[in-house]
Design an enzyme around this catalytic site. Sequence first.
Site, PDB file in Angstrom:
ATOM      1  N   SER A  13       0.829  -1.210   0.000  1.00 58.57           N
ATOM      2  CA  SER A  13       0.000   0.000   0.000  1.00 58.57           C
ATOM      3  C   SER A  13       0.860   1.254   0.000  1.00 58.57           C
ATOM      4  O   SER A  13       0.369   2.338  -0.309  1.00 58.57           O
ATOM      5  CB  SER A  13      -0.864   0.049   1.257  1.00 58.57           C
ATOM      6  OG  SER A  13      -1.602  -1.122   1.392  1.00 58.57           O
ATOM      7  N   GLU A  49      -4.003   0.174  -8.799  1.00 59.91           N
ATOM      8  CA  GLU A  49      -2.887   1.064  -9.139  1.00 59.91           C
ATOM      9  C   GLU A  49      -1.735   0.227  -9.707  1.00 59.91           C
ATOM     10  O   GLU A  49      -1.394  -0.823  -9.145  1.00 59.91           O
ATOM     11  CB  GLU A  49      -2.408   1.823  -7.887  1.00 59.91           C
ATOM     12  CG  GLU A  49      -3.412   2.860  -7.408  1.00 59.91           C
ATOM     13  CD  GLU A  49      -3.017   3.515  -6.078  1.00 59.91           C
ATOM     14  OE1 GLU A  49      -3.364   4.683  -5.880  1.00 59.91           O
ATOM     15  OE2 GLU A  49      -2.384   2.858  -5.231  1.00 59.91           O
ATOM     16  N   ASN A  95      -3.788   5.872  -1.258  1.00 64.46           N
ATOM     17  CA  ASN A  95      -3.414   5.855   0.158  1.00 64.46           C
ATOM     18  C   ASN A  95      -2.819   7.167   0.629  1.00 64.46           C
ATOM     19  O   ASN A  95      -2.820   7.463   1.815  1.00 64.46           O
ATOM     20  CB  ASN A  95      -2.470   4.688   0.450  1.00 64.46           C
ATOM     21  CG  ASN A  95      -3.256   3.484   0.907  1.00 64.46           C
ATOM     22  OD1 ASN A  95      -3.907   3.510   1.957  1.00 64.46           O
ATOM     23  ND2 ASN A  95      -3.249   2.447   0.099  1.00 64.46           N
TER      24      ASN A  95
HETATM   25  P1  NAI Z   1      -3.387  -9.944   6.203  1.00 64.05           P
HETATM   26  O1  NAI Z   1      -2.734  -9.841   7.529  1.00 64.05           O
HETATM   27  O2  NAI Z   1      -4.866 -10.132   6.125  1.00 64.05           O
HETATM   28  O3  NAI Z   1      -2.725 -11.168   5.384  1.00 64.05           O
HETATM   29  C1  NAI Z   1      -1.348 -11.363   5.241  1.00 64.05           C
HETATM   30  C2  NAI Z   1      -1.097 -12.859   5.057  1.00 64.05           C
HETATM   31  O4  NAI Z   1       0.268 -13.040   4.694  1.00 64.05           O
HETATM   32  C3  NAI Z   1      -1.331 -13.683   6.325  1.00 64.05           C
HETATM   33  O5  NAI Z   1      -2.238 -14.743   6.040  1.00 64.05           O
HETATM   34  C4  NAI Z   1       0.060 -14.224   6.690  1.00 64.05           C
HETATM   35  O6  NAI Z   1       0.014 -15.531   7.238  1.00 64.05           O
HETATM   36  C5  NAI Z   1       0.757 -14.210   5.348  1.00 64.05           C
HETATM   37  N1  NAI Z   1       2.213 -14.089   5.419  1.00 64.05           N
HETATM   38  C6  NAI Z   1       2.931 -13.190   6.150  1.00 64.05           C
HETATM   39  N2  NAI Z   1       4.252 -13.363   5.914  1.00 64.05           N
HETATM   40  C7  NAI Z   1       4.358 -14.384   4.992  1.00 64.05           C
HETATM   41  C8  NAI Z   1       5.448 -15.023   4.357  1.00 64.05           C
HETATM   42  N3  NAI Z   1       6.702 -14.642   4.593  1.00 64.05           N
HETATM   43  N4  NAI Z   1       5.182 -16.020   3.481  1.00 64.05           N
HETATM   44  C9  NAI Z   1       3.912 -16.401   3.242  1.00 64.05           C
HETATM   45  N5  NAI Z   1       2.830 -15.829   3.822  1.00 64.05           N
HETATM   46  C10 NAI Z   1       3.058 -14.844   4.686  1.00 64.05           C
HETATM   47  O7  NAI Z   1      -2.924  -8.655   5.381  1.00 64.05           O
HETATM   48  P2  NAI Z   1      -3.683  -7.915   4.171  1.00 64.05           P
HETATM   49  O8  NAI Z   1      -4.657  -6.958   4.716  1.00 64.05           O
HETATM   50  O9  NAI Z   1      -4.134  -8.943   3.192  1.00 64.05           O
HETATM   51  O10 NAI Z   1      -2.479  -7.045   3.559  1.00 64.05           O
HETATM   52  C11 NAI Z   1      -1.450  -7.661   2.794  1.00 64.05           C
HETATM   53  C12 NAI Z   1      -0.728  -6.618   1.961  1.00 64.05           C
HETATM   54  O11 NAI Z   1      -1.684  -5.941   1.123  1.00 64.05           O
HETATM   55  C13 NAI Z   1      -0.008  -5.505   2.746  1.00 64.05           C
HETATM   56  O12 NAI Z   1       1.152  -5.149   2.064  1.00 64.05           O
HETATM   57  C14 NAI Z   1      -1.025  -4.374   2.742  1.00 64.05           C
HETATM   58  O13 NAI Z   1      -0.426  -3.112   2.893  1.00 64.05           O
HETATM   59  C15 NAI Z   1      -1.635  -4.536   1.359  1.00 64.05           C
HETATM   60  N6  NAI Z   1      -2.990  -4.000   1.220  1.00 64.05           N
HETATM   61  C16 NAI Z   1      -3.913  -4.127   2.234  1.00 64.05           C
HETATM   62  C17 NAI Z   1      -5.183  -3.583   2.097  1.00 64.05           C
HETATM   63  C18 NAI Z   1      -6.209  -3.703   3.200  1.00 64.05           C
HETATM   64  O14 NAI Z   1      -7.201  -2.945   3.168  1.00 64.05           O
HETATM   65  N7  NAI Z   1      -6.065  -4.597   4.167  1.00 64.05           N
HETATM   66  C19 NAI Z   1      -5.577  -2.887   0.865  1.00 64.05           C
HETATM   67  C20 NAI Z   1      -4.567  -2.907  -0.182  1.00 64.05           C
HETATM   68  C21 NAI Z   1      -3.317  -3.413   0.024  1.00 64.05           C
END
Ligand code: NAI
Length: 289
Positions: A116, A149, A187
């Site tokens: 993000s 994006e 963002n």
């Molecule tokens: P989340 O916490 O829901 O999911 C992240 C997942 O990645 C978890 O299931 C975790 O077990 C897994 N994970 C972490 N480290 C890992 C690794 N080394 N290898 C494999 N799996 C791993 O997070 P979310 O919300 O899905 O965000 C993920 C990314 O997307 C971040 O970079 C965030 O900034 C971006 N993002 C988030 C948004 C939101 O509204 N939550 C919107 C747009 C982008």
Amino acid sequence: MIVGIIGSGAMGAGIAQVIATAGHKVHLLDKNSQALERAAQQIKKALGKLSSKGKISEIAVMDITDRLHFTESYQDFGDCDLVIEAVVEDLQVKQNLFREVEMIVPQDCILASNTSSLSIASIAAACQKPERCIGIHFFNPAPLMPLVEVIPAVQTDAGLAEEIKQLVLQWGKVPVMAKDTPGFIVNRVARPFYGEALRILEEGIADIATIDWAMTELGGFKMGPFTLMDFIGHDVNYRVTESVFTSFFYDPRYKPSFTQKRLFEAGYYGRKSERGFYDYREGASQPQP
Ligand code: NAI
């Protein structure tokens, strides 16, 4: 095309659904088997809902499900044309992950980050072939939000951004090109929405329920800032604020809030942990405006 997605959380699961629906085979990877199970359930539920509303056929649901492969092993990424990472918003974690993935994927596989706010140039710099790295930033929930994006880094191959733009269109989304700057477009614009709401709260001008009510009922926003932060998750939203603040050389406009920092530190991430600004546990009373 075969797409590998790393991280099956809120974003990874949604992105996998979008891409499999568009007809591409997807390997969805997470290091946590429970997260993979949750993602499978979430996608099944979402597709079931679409089918019961008559928006997609039962055969389409079966085809989409067949295109989705859940895995805990990077070894399955050997046939990927594109990998999108959607893990925790932490530069080092993303850099290490791409270093590892680069040893497995084909030489011409594109590496994309769903970050993000982090610098795509910094993520690319960790790779042996930084020219194949790019940002592809979806919004939450990915199956519903049209915007994506597309963010080339300084190292990105000329032409790759256009290729990704066409791919995003194929996925039924609307691409917008953005420069590799902290928070990109959305963002960055959204920072004051959260930041000023937090300052209004901290200055005692209004409480969370009143601010949310004013912004939705009177301001016309779909969600108020506190409901939205709880929806995004404070682990993600706080980290993004901190990253934008430090990346803009500590510009006070983007200064993070202690109120949100404490929620983050307590593990009160919002909806995903059932506590945030609001209490989502069964039977909990809700603040009223
Ligand atoms: P989340 O916490 O829901 O999911 C992240 C997942 O990645 C978890 O299931 C975790 O077990 C897994 N994970 C972490 N480290 C890992 C690794 N080394 N290898 C494999 N799996 C791993 O997070 P979310 O919300 O899905 O965000 C993920 C990314 O997307 C971040 O970079 C965030 O900034 C971006 N993002 C988030 C948004 C939101 O509204 N939550 C919107 C747009 C982008």
